[in-house]
Design a protein around this motif. Sequence first.
Motif, short mmCIF file in Angstrom:
data_model
loop_
_atom_site.label_atom_id
_atom_site.label_comp_id
_atom_site.label_asym_id
_atom_site.label_seq_id
_atom_site.Cartn_x
_atom_site.Cartn_y
_atom_site.Cartn_z
N LEU A 108 -16.84 -14.29 18.68
CA LEU A 108 -17.99 -13.60 18.17
C LEU A 108 -19.75 -14.66 18.83
O LEU A 108 -20.74 -14.52 18.50
N TRP A 109 -19.42 -15.54 18.60
CA TRP A 109 -20.94 -17.08 18.90
C TRP A 109 -20.82 -15.84 20.24
O TRP A 109 -22.65 -15.61 20.94
N LEU A 110 -20.52 -16.13 21.87
CA LEU A 110 -20.71 -15.90 22.58
C LEU A 110 -21.80 -14.27 22.46
O LEU A 110 -22.92 -14.07 22.83
N GLU A 111 -20.99 -13.40 21.72
CA GLU A 111 -21.70 -11.90 21.34
C GLU A 111 -23.05 -12.19 21.03
O GLU A 111 -23.91 -11.14 20.94
N VAL A 112 -23.09 -13.41 19.26
CA VAL A 112 -24.28 -13.25 18.96
C VAL A 112 -25.45 -13.78 19.93
O VAL A 112 -26.66 -13.56 19.23
N TRP A 113 -25.37 -14.72 20.44
CA TRP A 113 -25.93 -15.35 21.91
C TRP A 113 -26.18 -14.17 22.22
O TRP A 113 -27.71 -13.94 23.03
N THR A 114 -26.32 -13.67 22.87
CA THR A 114 -26.19 -11.87 23.92
C THR A 114 -27.35 -11.59 22.41
O THR A 114 -28.59 -11.16 23.40
N ARG A 115 -26.96 -10.97 21.79
CA ARG A 115 -27.88 -10.40 21.36
C ARG A 115 -28.91 -11.02 20.54
O ARG A 115 -29.54 -10.24 20.52
N SER A 116 -29.17 -12.09 20.47
CA SER A 116 -29.72 -12.27 19.90
C SER A 116 -31.04 -12.42 21.37
O SER A 116 -32.71 -13.38 21.27
N LEU A 117 -30.98 -12.16 22.37
CA LEU A 117 -32.37 -12.45 23.50
C LEU A 117 -32.89 -11.05 23.08
O LEU A 117 -34.31 -11.18 23.47
N GLY A 118 -32.51 -10.08 22.60
CA GLY A 118 -33.41 -9.39 21.82
C GLY A 118 -34.39 -9.06 20.49
O GLY A 118 -34.58 -7.47 19.78
N ASP A 119 -33.22 -9.65 19.81
CA ASP A 119 -33.22 -9.82 18.05
C ASP A 119 -33.76 -11.04 17.82
O ASP A 119 -33.32 -11.42 17.39
N PRO A 120 -35.47 -11.10 17.85
CA PRO A 120 -35.49 -12.68 16.59
C PRO A 120 -34.91 -13.16 15.38
O PRO A 120 -34.52 -14.51 15.43
N GLU A 121 -34.16 -12.03 14.46
CA GLU A 121 -34.09 -12.64 13.32
C GLU A 121 -32.32 -13.01 13.66
O GLU A 121 -31.85 -13.99 13.51
#
Length: 200
Positions: A108-121
Amino acid sequence: MAGTRRKRLEQPREVVLQAAMDAIAEHGLAPLTMAGLGKRIGISGGHVAYYFGSKEQLLVETLRWSELGFAERRRALLTAPDNSAAERLAGYVDLYLPDERADPRWTLWLEVWTRSLGDPEVLAASTEIEGPWMADLRAMIGPHPDPDGYVLRLHALLDGLATRIVIGAPGPSRAEIVRQATEFAVREAFPESGVDHTNR
């Protein structure tokens, strides 16, 4: 319609979050959908979306919820009266790292980090969730010539090692990774002692 609404309102938020963690543990993140999660707990995917708005928010809230238990365990490390500072630090390293390949929390952490690339929130949320780990580590090491630098270096090391464990990269076992990370953490935290603090 009214019956469905009552069923949705009776579902505790934690039920949805636990179901998400269970689904990740069983099948990984790829097949996780709002519809599938809703079916798992007997509500519609639309109702799951009503609670969380988007899959990104669902993942962030699931991660936030999963970290609550780890916060309690870190507090126990910080307040353990019979453990030395080095023993508390060793416990922190062991607690931080994934238990095994495909560890659901770290997946889950890895997925959240990956999604943070395009989502400032998402980036802001992940930074907020990680903050207590860094604050507790800072409290564990006590006086240090460069506490912020130490915390940054150790977290960078642990994140890299955690990634190796969770993806199942060839190389040392988890036990060996924990041993080496602990040696580094203790040596860097207490450089003046010259003592091997890792013998427990």
